[in-house]
Design an enzyme around this catalytic site. Structure first.
Site, PDB file in Angstrom:
ATOM      1  N   GLU A 116       0.717  -1.043   0.099  1.00  0.00           N
ATOM      2  CA  GLU A 116      -0.112   0.144  -0.062  1.00  0.00           C
ATOM      3  C   GLU A 116       0.979   1.412   0.059  1.00  0.00           C
ATOM      4  O   GLU A 116       0.257   2.388   0.250  1.00  0.00           O
ATOM      5  CB  GLU A 116      -0.905   0.237   1.145  1.00  0.00           C
ATOM      6  CG  GLU A 116      -1.951  -1.292   1.256  1.00  0.00           C
ATOM      7  CD  GLU A 116      -2.919  -1.270   0.409  1.00  0.00           C
ATOM      8  OE1 GLU A 116      -2.826  -0.263  -0.694  1.00  0.00           O
ATOM      9  OE2 GLU A 116      -3.676  -2.311   0.118  1.00  0.00           O
ATOM     10  N   HIS A 140      -2.664   2.051   8.348  1.00  0.00           N
ATOM     11  CA  HIS A 140      -3.803   1.133   7.845  1.00  0.00           C
ATOM     12  C   HIS A 140      -3.632  -0.016   8.690  1.00  0.00           C
ATOM     13  O   HIS A 140      -2.792  -0.701   8.916  1.00  0.00           O
ATOM     14  CB  HIS A 140      -3.397   1.139   6.499  1.00  0.00           C
ATOM     15  CG  HIS A 140      -4.140  -0.245   5.721  1.00  0.00           C
ATOM     16  ND1 HIS A 140      -5.707  -0.080   5.932  1.00  0.00           N
ATOM     17  CD2 HIS A 140      -3.941  -1.379   5.311  1.00  0.00           C
ATOM     18  CE1 HIS A 140      -6.181  -1.036   5.190  1.00  0.00           C
ATOM     19  NE2 HIS A 140      -5.332  -1.620   4.973  1.00  0.00           N
ATOM     20  N   HIS A 142      -6.670  -3.329  10.091  1.00  0.00           N
ATOM     21  CA  HIS A 142      -8.038  -4.114   9.807  1.00  0.00           C
ATOM     22  C   HIS A 142      -8.768  -4.343  11.119  1.00  0.00           C
ATOM     23  O   HIS A 142      -8.929  -5.619  11.624  1.00  0.00           O
ATOM     24  CB  HIS A 142      -7.612  -5.593   9.211  1.00  0.00           C
ATOM     25  CG  HIS A 142      -6.848  -5.557   7.943  1.00  0.00           C
ATOM     26  ND1 HIS A 142      -6.285  -6.425   7.230  1.00  0.00           N
ATOM     27  CD2 HIS A 142      -6.851  -4.346   6.935  1.00  0.00           C
ATOM     28  CE1 HIS A 142      -5.768  -6.362   6.020  1.00  0.00           C
ATOM     29  NE2 HIS A 142      -5.980  -4.944   5.890  1.00  0.00           N
ATOM     30  N   GLU A 170     -16.677  11.026  23.680  1.00  0.00           N
ATOM     31  CA  GLU A 170     -15.575  11.483  23.232  1.00  0.00           C
ATOM     32  C   GLU A 170     -15.246  11.662  21.830  1.00  0.00           C
ATOM     33  O   GLU A 170     -14.516  12.484  21.343  1.00  0.00           O
ATOM     34  CB  GLU A 170     -14.249  10.804  23.692  1.00  0.00           C
ATOM     35  CG  GLU A 170     -14.287  10.820  25.196  1.00  0.00           C
ATOM     36  CD  GLU A 170     -13.672  12.018  25.933  1.00  0.00           C
ATOM     37  OE1 GLU A 170     -12.546  12.532  25.431  1.00  0.00           O
ATOM     38  OE2 GLU A 170     -14.564  12.805  26.797  1.00  0.00           O
ATOM     39  N   HIS A 211     -12.900  -3.838   4.190  1.00  0.00           N
ATOM     40  CA  HIS A 211     -11.293  -4.090   4.301  1.00  0.00           C
ATOM     41  C   HIS A 211     -10.739  -3.629   5.580  1.00  0.00           C
ATOM     42  O   HIS A 211     -10.010  -4.188   6.340  1.00  0.00           O
ATOM     43  CB  HIS A 211     -10.842  -3.308   3.120  1.00  0.00           C
ATOM     44  CG  HIS A 211      -9.130  -3.655   2.905  1.00  0.00           C
ATOM     45  ND1 HIS A 211      -8.589  -3.517   1.877  1.00  0.00           N
ATOM     46  CD2 HIS A 211      -8.202  -3.740   3.863  1.00  0.00           C
ATOM     47  CE1 HIS A 211      -7.250  -3.750   1.772  1.00  0.00           C
ATOM     48  NE2 HIS A 211      -7.136  -3.581   3.246  1.00  0.00           N
TER      49      HIS A 211
HETATM   50  O1  2HA Z   1      -0.584  -5.394   3.818  1.00  0.00           O
HETATM   51  O2  2HA Z   1      -3.268  -4.524   4.562  1.00  0.00           O
HETATM   52  O3  2HA Z   1      -4.076  -3.541   2.333  1.00  0.00           O
HETATM   53  C1  2HA Z   1      -1.588  -5.967   3.560  1.00  0.00           C
HETATM   54  C2  2HA Z   1      -2.820  -4.920   3.483  1.00  0.00           C
HETATM   55  C3  2HA Z   1      -3.232  -4.448   1.990  1.00  0.00           C
HETATM   56 ZN    ZN Z   2      -5.362  -3.965   4.239  1.00  0.00          ZN
END
Ligand code: 2HA
Ligand code: ZN
Length: 274
Positions: A116, A140, A142, A170, A211
């Site tokens: 990414e 980023h 998950h 909050e 995602h």
């Molecule tokens: O690195 O999270 O979006 C793996 C991921 C891709």
């Molecule tokens: Zn990801």
């Protein structure tokens, strides 16, 4: 003395470990980039190796020419960052056009920056411009609850922002501008990078449908805190919807939100209030 004695490298590794411990980084899920300060680059420079080849990114950000980024590696596991940083993370330098990187430290054994990296890079470019150079971190992850809400809420910034603001008192203070929402897209390429960076002109966080979540901020504490606050609110929302079988008996009203904003001196995105 090693590069791991340098404060910024220690803090970066700690954030990776914190994300792993939260359960946000199954397998190779998620990625973290940090735009280094000049003095941090100089502190790390003695540990740099002969730079690798320039690799074109497919996206460009002229305002990031010559910058250095700490980055997680493509296919690498957050779980392994603390025990094996040399293979899991690295430092890349950006060329003078702002369209290619080369590795100067870490990512040992032929590893590359996160898949990414184009998304991170475009988001850094946009956030640096939007924050007068303050923004340094793109993260980023998950987290399960925010992802799960992308199956039951309409995929709009308004619906997500309102649901999150009303899930914990909050929240409007932590992200008064709200959150953006990117529809489902193939990860890893220039398209999702551009779609996300369009939203990040306005927001400091963007949900990726089915995602995960992208967050930005000036340092690790604020950025990790934003991810944590949004995911906690999403968890409360999921629990309340589940416990009430979809029926919410009472919630934080729009007037309550306005009262919080007034008391804490933040300006809420008016588009998201009734
Ligand atoms: O690195 O999270 O979006 C793996 C991921 C891709
Ligand atoms: Zn990801």
């Amino acid at each position: 003395m090693s590069i791991f004695d340098i404060e910024i490298v220690k803090k970066y590794i700690r954030m990776c470990q914190d994300g792993w411990e939260q359960g946000w980084h199954e397998r190779n899920g998620g990625n973290l980039t940090y735009r280094m300060k000049a003095e941090e680059v100089e502190a790390c420079r003695p540990f740099f190796r002969e730079p690798g080849e320039w690799v074109n990114m497919g996206v460009a950000g002229a305002n990031l020419a010559g910058e250095y980024f700490l980055t997680t590696g493509s296919g690498k596991f957050f779980r392994n960052v603390e025990p094996d940083p040399e293979h899991s993370i690295g430092i890349v330098e950006i060329n003078d056009k702002g369209d290619a990187w080369r590795i100067v430290w870490g990512l040992e054994g032929g590893a590359k920056p996160t898949s990414e990296f184009p998304s991170h890079f475009m988001n850094h470019s946009v956030r640096v411009a939007a924050t007068n150079g303050e923004c340094r971190v793109i993260y980023h992850a998950h987290p399960a609850n925010i992802i799960s809400l992308t199956y039951v809420l309409p995929l709009t910034a308004r619906d997500f922002t309102r649901a999150l603001w009303k899930s914990a008192t909050e929240c409007p203070v932590v992200f008064p501008g709200g959150v953006g929402v990117v529809p489902w897209m193939v990860p890893g390429g220039a398209d999702i990078a551009l779609a996300t960076s369009e939203l990040m002109k306005e927001y400091d966080a963007a949900v990726w449908a089915h995602h995960g979540l992208f967050c930005s901020g000036p340092d690790f504490d604020i950025t990790f805190g934003l991810m944590h606050t949004i995911e906690k609110a999403a968890q409360i929302c999921v629990l309340a919807l589940s416990a009430g079988q979809g029926k919410i008996r009472q919630t934080i009203s729009d007037d309550n939100l306005r009262a919080i904003a007034k008391e804490f001196g933040v300006t809420l995105n008016e588009n998201f209030l009734d």
